[in-house]
Structures are given as structure tokens and as C-alpha cells.
Design a protein around this motif. Structure first.
Motif, PDB file in Angstrom:
ATOM      1  N   GLU A  63      19.906  36.850   7.015  1.00 16.97           N
ATOM      2  CA  GLU A  63      21.214  36.712   7.662  1.00 16.97           C
ATOM      3  C   GLU A  63      21.348  35.350   8.344  1.00 16.97           C
ATOM      4  O   GLU A  63      22.393  34.701   8.255  1.00 16.97           O
ATOM      5  N   VAL A  64      20.284  34.916   9.031  1.00 16.42           N
ATOM      6  CA  VAL A  64      20.335  33.624   9.721  1.00 16.42           C
ATOM      7  C   VAL A  64      20.423  32.485   8.709  1.00 16.42           C
ATOM      8  O   VAL A  64      21.197  31.538   8.882  1.00 16.42           O
ATOM      9  N   PHE A  65      19.651  32.579   7.631  1.00 14.74           N
ATOM     10  CA  PHE A  65      19.713  31.549   6.587  1.00 14.74           C
ATOM     11  C   PHE A  65      21.101  31.522   5.957  1.00 14.74           C
ATOM     12  O   PHE A  65      21.660  30.446   5.703  1.00 14.74           O
ATOM     13  N   GLY A  66      21.674  32.693   5.736  1.00 14.28           N
ATOM     14  CA  GLY A  66      23.011  32.771   5.155  1.00 14.28           C
ATOM     15  C   GLY A  66      24.061  32.123   6.039  1.00 14.28           C
ATOM     16  O   GLY A  66      24.974  31.448   5.541  1.00 14.28           O
ATOM     17  N   THR A  67      23.944  32.280   7.340  1.00  7.72           N
ATOM     18  CA  THR A  67      24.888  31.656   8.271  1.00  7.72           C
ATOM     19  C   THR A  67      24.837  30.136   8.165  1.00  7.72           C
ATOM     20  O   THR A  67      25.878  29.459   8.124  1.00  7.72           O
ATOM     21  N   LEU A  68      23.625  29.574   8.095  1.00 10.52           N
ATOM     22  CA  LEU A  68      23.488  28.125   7.952  1.00 10.52           C
ATOM     23  C   LEU A  68      24.046  27.651   6.615  1.00 10.52           C
ATOM     24  O   LEU A  68      24.658  26.580   6.535  1.00 10.52           O
ATOM     25  N   CYS A  69      23.846  28.427   5.563  1.00 10.05           N
ATOM     26  CA  CYS A  69      24.390  28.073   4.252  1.00 10.05           C
ATOM     27  C   CYS A  69      25.912  28.018   4.298  1.00 10.05           C
ATOM     28  O   CYS A  69      26.529  27.082   3.778  1.00 10.05           O
ATOM     29  N   ARG A  70      26.524  29.020   4.912  1.00  8.08           N
ATOM     30  CA  ARG A  70      27.989  29.036   5.009  1.00  8.08           C
ATOM     31  C   ARG A  70      28.496  27.770   5.690  1.00  8.08           C
ATOM     32  O   ARG A  70      29.426  27.111   5.212  1.00  8.08           O
ATOM     33  N   GLN A  71      27.886  27.440   6.808  1.00 11.73           N
ATOM     34  CA  GLN A  71      28.339  26.273   7.575  1.00 11.73           C
ATOM     35  C   GLN A  71      28.193  24.992   6.765  1.00 11.73           C
ATOM     36  O   GLN A  71      29.112  24.171   6.701  1.00 11.73           O
ATOM     37  N   HIS A  72      27.039  24.816   6.130  1.00  9.63           N
ATOM     38  CA  HIS A  72      26.781  23.556   5.435  1.00  9.63           C
ATOM     39  C   HIS A  72      27.600  23.440   4.151  1.00  9.63           C
ATOM     40  O   HIS A  72      28.188  22.381   3.880  1.00  9.63           O
ATOM     41  N   VAL A  73      27.661  24.497   3.361  1.00  8.84           N
ATOM     42  CA  VAL A  73      28.394  24.442   2.092  1.00  8.84           C
ATOM     43  C   VAL A  73      29.867  24.165   2.349  1.00  8.84           C
ATOM     44  O   VAL A  73      30.492  23.333   1.669  1.00  8.84           O
ATOM     45  N   ARG A  74      30.444  24.828   3.327  1.00  9.51           N
ATOM     46  CA  ARG A  74      31.863  24.613   3.614  1.00  9.51           C
ATOM     47  C   ARG A  74      32.119  23.208   4.149  1.00  9.51           C
ATOM     48  O   ARG A  74      33.142  22.598   3.845  1.00  9.51           O
TER      49      ARG A  74
END
Length: 308
Positions: A286-297
Motif C-alpha cells: 500500500e505504501v509503495f502504491g501511494t508513492l507510485c501514484r504520486q510519481h506517475v501522475r
């Protein structure tokens, strides 16, 4: 010696306030308690730290300035130690397997991992790169905990979360005549030599754009290597179709590339996070997914292809 942190804290507070009474108020101690701690510290060190002046407060002695300066540094180090200790206690630990579509892995994965490991150094991350089909198989088999890929490569009913659109764009050499146009059409491109990005699912997607427009591209070269596509295009050998726009505007050999949107109406993919079906997502995921969302967007918004 029995020099405690409390005695150092008292000395620093007295120096800051210029009086025993002020330090006592800051530390929620009695003035007599502050005076006793100072007496004990001076006795331990064998040096007078303050000149005490009745009704005028206190003044640091020359030796006291050095002692208080060192005491403040020690207290700051202790605060930092305690903060790091708390972070360590609450940080994540374990192993995370991350899948990523190989083409855009360099664009997304390194910054995300860098930030994640800075926050959670006890997590070991394994990166699994591959084609769309390979990433899909890794998700299906639960060989990865989370994966970044395109939605159109997930032909199975796998859990996914759309992060950002990835419109198709034309990449051409900066000195090509077509580079002067703001928009390019598939009909126009079908008359030019094409460098086809030949990853299995990507190939099918790009060729489908021409089929839907009832056109046939003139494929001159085809390669599964993204950078080779850019080098061939930069050398003036043809154009190519790609999706995500990387931050670099030059190829390895210094060729300048430009990217232009397609004027045609067409469906384009999205970058998605996908997970194995039926597998509980850990807090690490979940924490890794949150960082992915922020960076990809963030990346998608910065590198959207425009007609300028």
C-alpha cells in the motif's frame, strides 16, 4: 563523572534564559532544583560555568560558553537519535517484489524506490522487468506483489488502478520536415518509413491504429529495444509511434528528437498499478502504491506531449 543529559539540559536552558528562574519555568522545575543541577554539573566538571549575580541573573564564563555549546550539540544529537529510533521502530520491514513494463521502468521505478527506501530502509525490493505479457504472467502467478504496466497488456481480469493516461505520440528527428507541424495524421505517416517498436503487445497496439484507419504503415525497421528506436529515428531513418514521453530530448548519439501528437481520434492506454487477484495487500504494498501514484501522475503531467 556522572554527567547526565538532564544536567546538560539545565545548563542549556539557563544560558538561553539568562536566569535560573527562567530556566525553571521552561523546564517545569523549581528554581532550587535548577540551581542544584547546575552546582552538580560544575562540581563534576570542575569548572565554573556561570557567574551568578544576585538580582541580575547569570552570565556565562569563557569556559562556560564552550561547555554550553558542546552541551547543546549533544542534546541535538540525542533529539536526532530519538527521532531516528522512533522512525526505525515504526518503519516497514520485509521483502517487496515489484513488476514493471520494461519500456517505462527507467522513468518510474528509480525515483519511487529511492524515496521508498529512504523512508523504509529495512524493506528489500526486487525488480522484475519484462514485456507486457511477461508482466501479466508475473501478476497472475503472484510472483510480484505489485506491478506498473499498461492497461491494454492486461488481457486477464486482474485488479488494476488507473494512474495516468498515456496518449500515443509520433517521435521524429528534429530536422525532419514533419517536425515543423504541430499535429500529424496517420494517413500522412503511412507514406513515411516507420521504425516499429516491436514489443509483442505494443506492436499489436500501434499496428491496430493503422488498421482501424484502413491504412498500412511502411515498416522499414523493427526493434524491441526502446533506445534503438530513438537512435534510428534520430538518425533520420524514419518515424516511430510511442506512448510515454521521456524527459530526455536527445538520443545517446546526440540526435535531437521531437514528439508530436496524433490528430486522429483513437483509443490510447493508461498506466496502471496491478496486483495479484485474491492476494491480500500488505502495508508495504500500500505504501509503495501511494508513492507510485504520486510519481506517475507527476511525470505524466510534466511530460504530456503538446503540439508546440
Amino acid at each position: 563523572m556522572n554527567i547526565t543529559f538532564k544536567k546538560l539540559e539545565v545548563a542549556a536552558a539557563v544560558a538561553k534564559n539568562g536566569s535560573i528562574a527562567g530556566a525553571a519555568a521552561d523546564l517545569a522545575l523549581s528554581p532550587s532544583g535548577v540551581a542544584a543541577a547546575l552546582d552538580g554539573l560544575e562540581a563534576e566538571i570542575g569548572v565554573r560555568i556561570f557567574d551568578r549575580r544576585p538580582a541580575k541573573g547569570v552570565a556565562l564564563t569563557p569556559a562556560g560558553r564552550d561547555i554550553v555549546s558542546n552541551a547543546e550539540a549533544i542534546l541535538q544529537d540525542m533529539d536526532s537519535f530519538q527521532e531516528n529510533a522512533i522512525n526505525w521502530i515504526h518503519s516497514l520491514s520485509g521483502v517487496l517484489h515489484v513488476g514493471c513494463f520494461a519500456t517505462f521502468s527507467p522513468l518510474f521505478i528509480p525515483p519511487v524506490i529511492r524515496e521508498f527506501t529512504r523512508r523504509h530502509p529495512r524493506v528489500t525490493i526486487h525488480i522484475h522487468e519484462g514485456s507486457g505479457e511477461e508482466i501479466e504472467k508475473l501478476i497472475q502467478s503472484s510472483s510480484v506483489d505489485v506491478a506498473l504496466t499498461y492497461d491494454f497488456v492486461l488481457r486477464q481480469n486482474l485488479p488494476r488502478e488507473s494512474l495516468a493516461p498515456a496518449p500515443t505520440h509520433v517521435v521524429i528527428a528534429a530536422d525532419a520536415p514533419e517536425a515543423r507541424q504541430d499535429l500529424l495524421r496517420l494517413a500522412q505517416l503511412s507514406e513515411l518509413p516507420m521504425i516499429l517498436f516491436d514489443q509483442p503487445v505494443s506492436r499489436n497496439y500501434f499496428l491496430s491504429l493503422f488498421r482501424e484507419a484502413k491504412l498500412t504503415p511502411k515498416i522499414l525497421y523493427q526493434t524491441q529495444n526502446y533506445q534503438t528506436v530513438c537512435e534510428l529515428v534520430g538518425a533520420g531513418l524514419g518515424y516511430s509511434l510511442l506512448n510515454l514521453r521521456p524527459p530526455a530530448e536527445h538520443s545517446y548519439h546526440g540526435y535531437r528528437l521531437v514528439r508530436r501528437p496524433l490528430a486522429d481520434q483513437y483509443s490510447f492506454p493508461s498506466v496502471v498499478l496491478s496486483y495479484p487477484a485474491g492476494k491480500r495487500r500488505s502495508r508495504i504494498v500500500e505504501v509503495f502504491g501511494t508513492l507510485c501514484r504520486q510519481h506517475v501522475r507527476k511525470v505524466a503531467s510534466e511530460f504530456t506531449v503538446s503540439g508546440s
